[in-house]
Write a protein that holds these residues in place. Structure first.
Motif, PDB file in Angstrom:
ATOM      1  N   ASP A 286      -1.351  22.262 -51.110  1.00  0.00           N
ATOM      2  CA  ASP A 286      -1.389  23.110 -49.590  1.00  0.00           C
ATOM      3  C   ASP A 286      -2.731  22.602 -49.213  1.00  0.00           C
ATOM      4  O   ASP A 286      -3.747  23.066 -49.642  1.00  0.00           O
ATOM      5  CB  ASP A 286      -1.300  24.653 -49.847  1.00  0.00           C
ATOM      6  CG  ASP A 286      -1.296  25.281 -48.560  1.00  0.00           C
ATOM      7  OD1 ASP A 286      -1.783  24.771 -47.537  1.00  0.00           O
ATOM      8  OD2 ASP A 286      -0.478  26.307 -48.402  1.00  0.00           O
ATOM      9  N   GLU A 287      -2.695  21.922 -47.969  1.00  0.00           N
ATOM     10  CA  GLU A 287      -3.966  21.457 -47.343  1.00  0.00           C
ATOM     11  C   GLU A 287      -4.619  22.482 -46.947  1.00  0.00           C
ATOM     12  O   GLU A 287      -5.976  22.337 -46.767  1.00  0.00           O
ATOM     13  CB  GLU A 287      -3.906  20.422 -46.298  1.00  0.00           C
ATOM     14  CG  GLU A 287      -4.855  19.749 -45.709  1.00  0.00           C
ATOM     15  CD  GLU A 287      -4.285  18.687 -44.532  1.00  0.00           C
ATOM     16  OE1 GLU A 287      -5.520  18.275 -43.754  1.00  0.00           O
ATOM     17  OE2 GLU A 287      -3.442  18.346 -44.637  1.00  0.00           O
ATOM     18  N   SER A 288      -4.303  23.677 -46.406  1.00  0.00           N
ATOM     19  CA  SER A 288      -4.995  24.608 -45.637  1.00  0.00           C
ATOM     20  C   SER A 288      -5.764  25.389 -47.031  1.00  0.00           C
ATOM     21  O   SER A 288      -6.968  25.697 -46.724  1.00  0.00           O
ATOM     22  CB  SER A 288      -4.051  25.502 -44.935  1.00  0.00           C
ATOM     23  OG  SER A 288      -4.910  26.848 -44.678  1.00  0.00           O
ATOM     24  N   GLU A 289      -5.009  25.869 -48.096  1.00  0.00           N
ATOM     25  CA  GLU A 289      -5.640  26.278 -49.214  1.00  0.00           C
ATOM     26  C   GLU A 289      -6.840  25.412 -49.783  1.00  0.00           C
ATOM     27  O   GLU A 289      -7.978  25.941 -50.008  1.00  0.00           O
ATOM     28  CB  GLU A 289      -4.528  26.647 -50.198  1.00  0.00           C
ATOM     29  CG  GLU A 289      -3.720  27.957 -49.922  1.00  0.00           C
ATOM     30  CD  GLU A 289      -4.401  29.142 -49.758  1.00  0.00           C
ATOM     31  OE1 GLU A 289      -5.300  29.602 -50.490  1.00  0.00           O
ATOM     32  OE2 GLU A 289      -3.871  29.797 -48.501  1.00  0.00           O
ATOM     33  N   ARG A 290      -6.459  24.243 -49.848  1.00  0.00           N
ATOM     34  CA  ARG A 290      -7.375  23.268 -50.322  1.00  0.00           C
ATOM     35  C   ARG A 290      -8.760  23.520 -49.488  1.00  0.00           C
ATOM     36  O   ARG A 290      -9.797  23.279 -50.171  1.00  0.00           O
ATOM     37  CB  ARG A 290      -6.994  21.922 -50.333  1.00  0.00           C
ATOM     38  CG  ARG A 290      -7.910  20.839 -51.103  1.00  0.00           C
ATOM     39  CD  ARG A 290      -7.399  19.644 -51.405  1.00  0.00           C
ATOM     40  NE  ARG A 290      -6.890  18.843 -50.119  1.00  0.00           N
ATOM     41  CZ  ARG A 290      -5.668  18.622 -49.746  1.00  0.00           C
ATOM     42  NH1 ARG A 290      -4.538  18.914 -50.613  1.00  0.00           N
ATOM     43  NH2 ARG A 290      -5.380  17.958 -48.573  1.00  0.00           N
ATOM     44  N   ALA A 291      -8.591  23.411 -48.160  1.00  0.00           N
ATOM     45  CA  ALA A 291      -9.844  23.359 -47.280  1.00  0.00           C
ATOM     46  C   ALA A 291     -10.666  24.611 -47.478  1.00  0.00           C
ATOM     47  O   ALA A 291     -11.791  24.756 -47.433  1.00  0.00           O
ATOM     48  CB  ALA A 291      -9.375  23.190 -45.981  1.00  0.00           C
ATOM     49  N   LYS A 292     -10.115  25.655 -47.616  1.00  0.00           N
ATOM     50  CA  LYS A 292     -10.599  26.940 -47.806  1.00  0.00           C
ATOM     51  C   LYS A 292     -11.327  27.102 -49.056  1.00  0.00           C
ATOM     52  O   LYS A 292     -12.487  27.463 -49.041  1.00  0.00           O
ATOM     53  CB  LYS A 292      -9.564  28.220 -47.835  1.00  0.00           C
ATOM     54  CG  LYS A 292      -8.797  28.464 -46.523  1.00  0.00           C
ATOM     55  CD  LYS A 292      -7.822  29.502 -46.457  1.00  0.00           C
ATOM     56  CE  LYS A 292      -7.342  29.840 -44.997  1.00  0.00           C
ATOM     57  NZ  LYS A 292      -6.409  30.923 -45.183  1.00  0.00           N
TER      58      LYS A 292
END
Length: 474
Positions: A286-292
């Motif tokens: 998950d790109e969003s989770e990875r960025a967070k």
């Protein structure tokens, strides 16, 4: 011009000199008063001697003068009375200085010797205006020799009870003793040379090791290096002080070394797993989770860097370098401009100071970053204010409530309550800027602007420039 010296040696020597001067002034006044009293007593005793011894008949049968008379050792060649003048009447002449106090004192002496006094007049007049002396040229020449034209004569006229005429006694008033002042001045000079010189040697023995200890303390405060400690010197108390200071230095240096080792271990032990986590999150799909997760790790890393930097302020391994603050300020502003931040360079003044360049850059960056974060823009200037160089950052943001300005420079204190890096960070930026300013002998000043916004200033002393100017002038 400062009258009171700043050093302990100068203050002690000046205090001793002033006390000695006061004591000698009092001594001079007392000696002068005693000399004047002796002079006055000699004049009055000479007049009494003239009345009692020269003006009285001998006692019948014993061949002695009636009464003992005044003590003749008080009558010297300067106050030897002239012959008694007998006259039917006496009146002061125009310009005579009538002296009732002397008349009362002389009456007491004469009556104490058994002579009844009906009337007694005492006047003082210049020798050159006394008719009795002027009628006798040889006497006048003798009395008026040298500076005698200015000399005075005491004229005392006595009328005995039951007597018909007056007895007039004349006593030359001796000049004031000039040797008293000269002897006092010579005595003062000798005492000054001996006493002040001795105090200088003693105080020098005390202040020399104290001055060395002060210099050593300043050096240790700047470098935190225990090498080059002083050998105990001077009096026993000063030796104990130096020994205690050396022990304290060694203990502080050991604690600082232990702190550096501990900080290095903390930095290594925390950054290593953070780096490992940064690698592992790449596997999160998950790109969003990875960025967070990556942002959280970066936030922790930056906070850790701020904490380690704050702990290391003042422990610079390199000495300060002389730098052009105008160029340094322009370079930091250019960094923000390259990142597209709305930071403008205001007026600057060419100022060169020895500074820790990396640390000062860090402090200025923190102030500019705070202004951009809370106000969206910043204006940076470099000014000279009296004896200080001022790195100024202005913004048009909300400012800081007056009651919280001092609080904002404390660690982990932020204007915004959340711990979001985008809205406030960890609350170490101003604390680090204050610590860096204090490391350079300056301070951080925060003040709300009259038109709105906050003004943050790093104020650094220009002491080095002042010292150079003084050396050049001398």
């Amino acid at each position: 011009m400062r009258f009171w010296p700043r050093s302990l040696l100068g203050q002690m020597l000046l205090a001793v000199a002033l006390v000695l001067l006061l004591a000698q002034a009092i001594s001079a006044a007392l000696l002068w008063q005693a000399a004047e009293a002796r002079r006055e007593a000699a004049v009055l005793n000479a007049a009494a001697f003239a009345f009692i011894v020269r003006g009285e008949p001998r006692n019948e049968g014993d061949g002695r003068w009636r009464g003992q008379g005044p003590r003749r050792h008080l009558i010297d060649r300067f106050t030897r009375p002239l012959r008694i003048e007998r006259t039917d009447s006496f009146a002061p002449r125009p310009g005579d200085d009538i002296d009732p106090e002397r008349a009362e004192a002389l009456r007491a002496v004469v009556e104490d010797q058994g002579t009844a006094v009906a009337e007694l007049i005492v006047v003082e007049r210049p020798i050159a205006r006394d008719p009795y002396i002027l009628d006798r040229p040889r006497l006048h020449r003798r009395l008026a020799s040298g500076n005698g034209e200015r000399r005075q004569v005491l004229v005392a006229a006595l009328k005995r009870s039951g007597g018909d005429g007056w007895m007039v006694a004349r006593v030359p008033i001796p000049p004031r003793q000039r040797g008293v002042i000269g002897s006092i001045l010579l005595q003062t000079l000798v005492i000054y040379v001996l006493l002040v010189g001795l105090h200088f040697l003693l105080l020098r023995r005390i202040t020399r090791p104290l001055a060395a200890l002060t210099e050593r303390t300043e050096t240790f405060a700047r470098t935190q290096n225990a090498d080059g400690q002083l050998a105990p010197d001077g009096p026993h108390d000063v030796r104990r002080l130096i020994a205690a200071h050396n022990a304290m230095e060694a203990r502080i240096a050991a604690l600082l070394d232990e702190k550096d080792v501990m900080l290095g271990a903390i930095g290594h032990d925390l950054k290593t797993p953070l780096a490992a986590l940064r690698v592992r999150i790449e596997s999160v799909e998950d790109e969003s989770e990875r960025a967070k997760m990556a942002a959280t790790i970066e936030d922790i890393t930056r906070s850790l860097d701020d904490i380690l930097s704050l702990a290391r302020v003042g422990r610079a391994s390199e000495p300060p370098e002389r730098a052009d603050l105008a160029a340094l300020t322009a370079a930091v502003v250019e960094e923000f401009e390259d990142m597209g931040e709305p930071v403008a360079l205001g007026p600057t003044t060419r100022i060169a100071l020895p500074v820790h360049i990396t640390w000062l850059r860090r402090a200025l960056r923190n102030l500019i970053a705070n202004a951009v974060r809370y106000a969206g823009e910043a204006e940076v200037a470099l000014l000279r204010d009296g004896g200080r160089a001022v790195l100024r950052v202005d913004d048009r943001g909300p400012g800081i409530p007056e009651g919280r300005i001092a609080e904002m420079t404390e660690p982990f204190t932020r204007g915004e309550a959340s711990r979001n890096r985008e809205t406030g960070g960890a609350g170490l930026g101003l604390t680090l800027a204050r610590a860096i300013a204090e490391q350079h002998g300056g301070d951080l000043v925060l003040v709300n602007r009259a038109g709105g916004g906050l003004r943050a200033e790093i104020r650094l002393p220009l002491q080095s420039e002042t010292d150079s100017a003084r050396k050049g002038a001398s």
